[in-house]
Write an enzyme that holds these catalytic residues in place. Structure first.
Site, PDB file in Angstrom:
ATOM      1  CD  GLU A 320      -2.504  -1.245   2.730  1.00 39.01           C
ATOM      2  OE1 GLU A 320      -1.892  -1.035   3.799  1.00 39.01           O
ATOM      3  OE2 GLU A 320      -3.710  -1.445   2.677  1.00 39.01           O
ATOM      4  N   PRO A 321       1.620   1.497  -1.051  1.00 40.60           N
ATOM      5  CG  PRO A 321       2.601   1.584  -3.173  1.00 40.60           C
ATOM      6  CD  PRO A 321       1.757   0.708  -2.286  1.00 40.60           C
ATOM      7  CB  CYS A 391      -0.969  34.475  13.569  1.00 37.91           C
ATOM      8  SG  CYS A 391      -1.544  35.697  12.423  1.00 37.91           S
ATOM      9  CD  GLU A 392       2.131  28.153  15.835  1.00 40.77           C
ATOM     10  OE1 GLU A 392       1.018  28.327  16.355  1.00 40.77           O
ATOM     11  OE2 GLU A 392       3.102  27.671  16.428  1.00 40.77           O
TER      12      GLU A 392
HETATM   13  C1  PLP Z   1      -0.613   5.552   5.792  1.00 42.78           C
HETATM   14  C2  PLP Z   1      -0.823   4.166   5.383  1.00 42.78           C
HETATM   15  C3  PLP Z   1      -0.268   3.716   4.185  1.00 42.78           C
HETATM   16  C4  PLP Z   1       0.580   4.570   3.291  1.00 42.78           C
HETATM   17  O1  PLP Z   1       1.726   5.022   3.890  1.00 42.78           O
HETATM   18  P1  PLP Z   1       2.865   5.742   2.983  1.00 42.78           P
HETATM   19  O2  PLP Z   1       3.865   6.148   3.991  1.00 42.78           O
HETATM   20  O3  PLP Z   1       2.203   6.895   2.321  1.00 42.78           O
HETATM   21  O4  PLP Z   1       3.317   4.730   2.017  1.00 42.78           O
HETATM   22  C5  PLP Z   1      -0.516   2.417   3.808  1.00 42.78           C
HETATM   23  N1  PLP Z   1      -1.276   1.597   4.563  1.00 42.78           N
HETATM   24  C6  PLP Z   1      -1.831   2.010   5.723  1.00 42.78           C
HETATM   25  C7  PLP Z   1      -2.678   1.076   6.493  1.00 42.78           C
HETATM   26  C8  PLP Z   1      -1.619   3.293   6.172  1.00 42.78           C
HETATM   27  O5  PLP Z   1      -2.174   3.694   7.326  1.00 42.78           O
END
Ligand code: PLP
Length: 463
Positions: A320-321, A391-392
């Protein structure tokens, strides 16, 4: 220790961060291809082009700040991930990194699947025509309405994150007369960030069900008993901005260990494992990320070896990139408004955006690069801190970077590698309107998310 927390107080925080930017780069006009999108070049006249379009023209036509995304680069990265993992695996783009209808269409066309984690992300995915069976639904506290929607539109997988959710999803599925395909998200006792990972016995975090103490095994036991659920496999996500495969190796070993336990106890071999995302990108020239082919090869070998050891058939692998696909494809284009040289310290360069369009520096002490893009310069280096208009005092976009010391108001500067977790985490702090996302390709610019207007802000404020 955080670099922003100097022991002698912020007035004394004039030391350069250790190991970073101890010397200015040899050429301030150079654009390192590691951190800039594929089509970014500097013209003979000194201005930067992306997708064949001059950044000065982009600023004139669309204003600043703006996120500028290289469509071909996005597609090429998505395709590279798809091809690297091949037919025996699935690549889910993590929508939370950045999601819009155009991006969903590109992903669909390039053969990727999509992770969503809210009703809004699901609505965007469906509005752009992503087939529901290619969507996985995540989140540690999905509402009943969200579960109903996910089940009724027919999402491919729901990733179960708690004992309550096992029952909730089963109930909703059964009431609609369907068996919902699900994964159980486990925490494997590995936390990975950048160059380090920590393997712990237990997980102190909100996501997933711990392997430790037999909790994940109990979740599997319950899920297997419920008619509304088809348990397809196990999910693990260990961190973010990871450069090293060691954390994945431990995670895969522990997930495969659970698959073997499940086989021994229930006589079933679950067909899928999802190893999550978190693969790192280069934000500065010092970062050295691996490409998708190396990552696919390593993960394939790790899972193959662990399965062989456990006597299991190799399951279908998902990854899941998010950041690794969209992060490098965009930069944020800003106009310089004011310069404040502080003797012996640095020059504060104020731009027309800030923490509302990039919260990562304030939130995680993230590092970024920056370059002058509307012209080249032969001037010497100036130690700069790029700050926003909020503003920080923590409103910092780039903590330490060198810019040419003839930088002047009206110059355009760009911060590369802002495709992920910038627009998606943008806010309206100080009622600043959020910048547009512009897709550039073949000499043309297309607005894919338009700039927010004061009218948009006032429409929500019903008095
Ligand atoms: C955030 C997340 C990703 C993606 O992370 P990256 O750092 O953008 O690759 C994939 N799977 C899950 C379950 C996540 O919470």
């Amino acid at each position: 220790m955080s670099r922003s927390a100097h022991p002698a107080g912020p007035r004394h925080a004039d030391v350069l961060p250790e190991g970073h930017y101890t010397a200015p780069p040899a050429d301030l006009n150079a654009l390192d291809p590691k951190v800039w999108a594929g089509s970014v070049t500097r013209d003979a006249d000194g201005a930067v082009r992306v997708g064949g379009v001059d950044v000065r023209e982009i600023a004139r036509e669309h204003g600043t700040p703006a996120y500028v995304m290289d469509e071909d680069d996005f597609r090429a990265r998505a395709r590279a991930w798809r091809e690297a993992f091949g037919e025996g695996a699935d690549v889910y783009y993590a929508g939370k990194a950045f999601l819009s209808k155009a991006v969903v269409r590109w992903l669909h066309e390039e053969g990727l699947n999509l992770d969503v984690c809210s009703a809004g992300e699901l609505a965007t995915a469906l509005a752009a025509g992503m087939p529901a069976e290619r969507i996985a639904y995540h989140g540690n506290n999905k509402s009943l309405a969200e579960i109903e929607r996910a089940v009724t539109v027919g999402v491919g997988h729901i990733v179960l994150d708690s004992f309550q959710e096992i029952v909730r999803v089963a109930h909703v599925a059964q009431s609609h007369g369907v068996r919902q395909k699900v994964l159980i998200r486990v925490t494997v006792g590995v936390e990975a960030h950048t160059h380090e990972f920590i393997a712990t016995a237990h997980e102190d975090q909100k996501f997933g069900i711990p392997l430790a103490g037999g909790q994940a095994a109990e979740a599997v036991r319950r899920a297997l008993q419920l008619d509304g659920l088809e348990l397809a496999g196990i999910h693990s996500h260990i961190g973010s901005q990871i450069f090293d495969m060691a954390g994945f190796e431990v995670a895969a070993r522990r997930v495969v260990g659970l698959l073997a336990e499940i086989r021994d106890e229930h006589g079933v071999e679950l067909p899928e494992i999802d190893l999550g995302g978190g693969l790192g990108i280069a934000y500065t020239s010092e970062d050295d990320p691996q490409g998708p082919h190396e990552i696919a090869k390593s993960l394939g070998e790790i899972v193959g070896r662990e399965c062989e050891g456990a006597g299991l058939a190799v399951p279908r692998i998902s990854v899941e990139p998010g950041r690794a696909i969209v992060g490098p494809t965009a930069f944020t284009l800003y106009e310089v408004g004011t310069l404040k040289p502080l003797d012996g310290l640095r020059t504060y360069v104020s731009v027309d955006g800030g923490m509302s369009d990039n919260i990562r520096t304030a939130l995680y002490d993230a590092e970024y690069s920056v370059a002058l893009v509307s012209r080249a310069s032969d001037a010497g280096p100036m130690l700069a801190r790029v700050v926003g208009k909020h503003c920080e005092s923590g409103d910092i976009v780039v903590r330490d970077a060198f810019l040419p010391d003839d930088l002047a108001p009206g110059d355009l500067i760009a911060v590369p590698a802002t495709g992920a977790y910038c627009r998606s985490m943008a806010s309206n702090y100080n009622h600043v309107t959020r910048p547009p996302v512009l897709a550039v390709k073949d000499g043309g610019t297309r607005v894919i998310v338009r700039r927010e207007t004061e009218e948009d802000l006032l429409r929500l404020d019903v008095g």
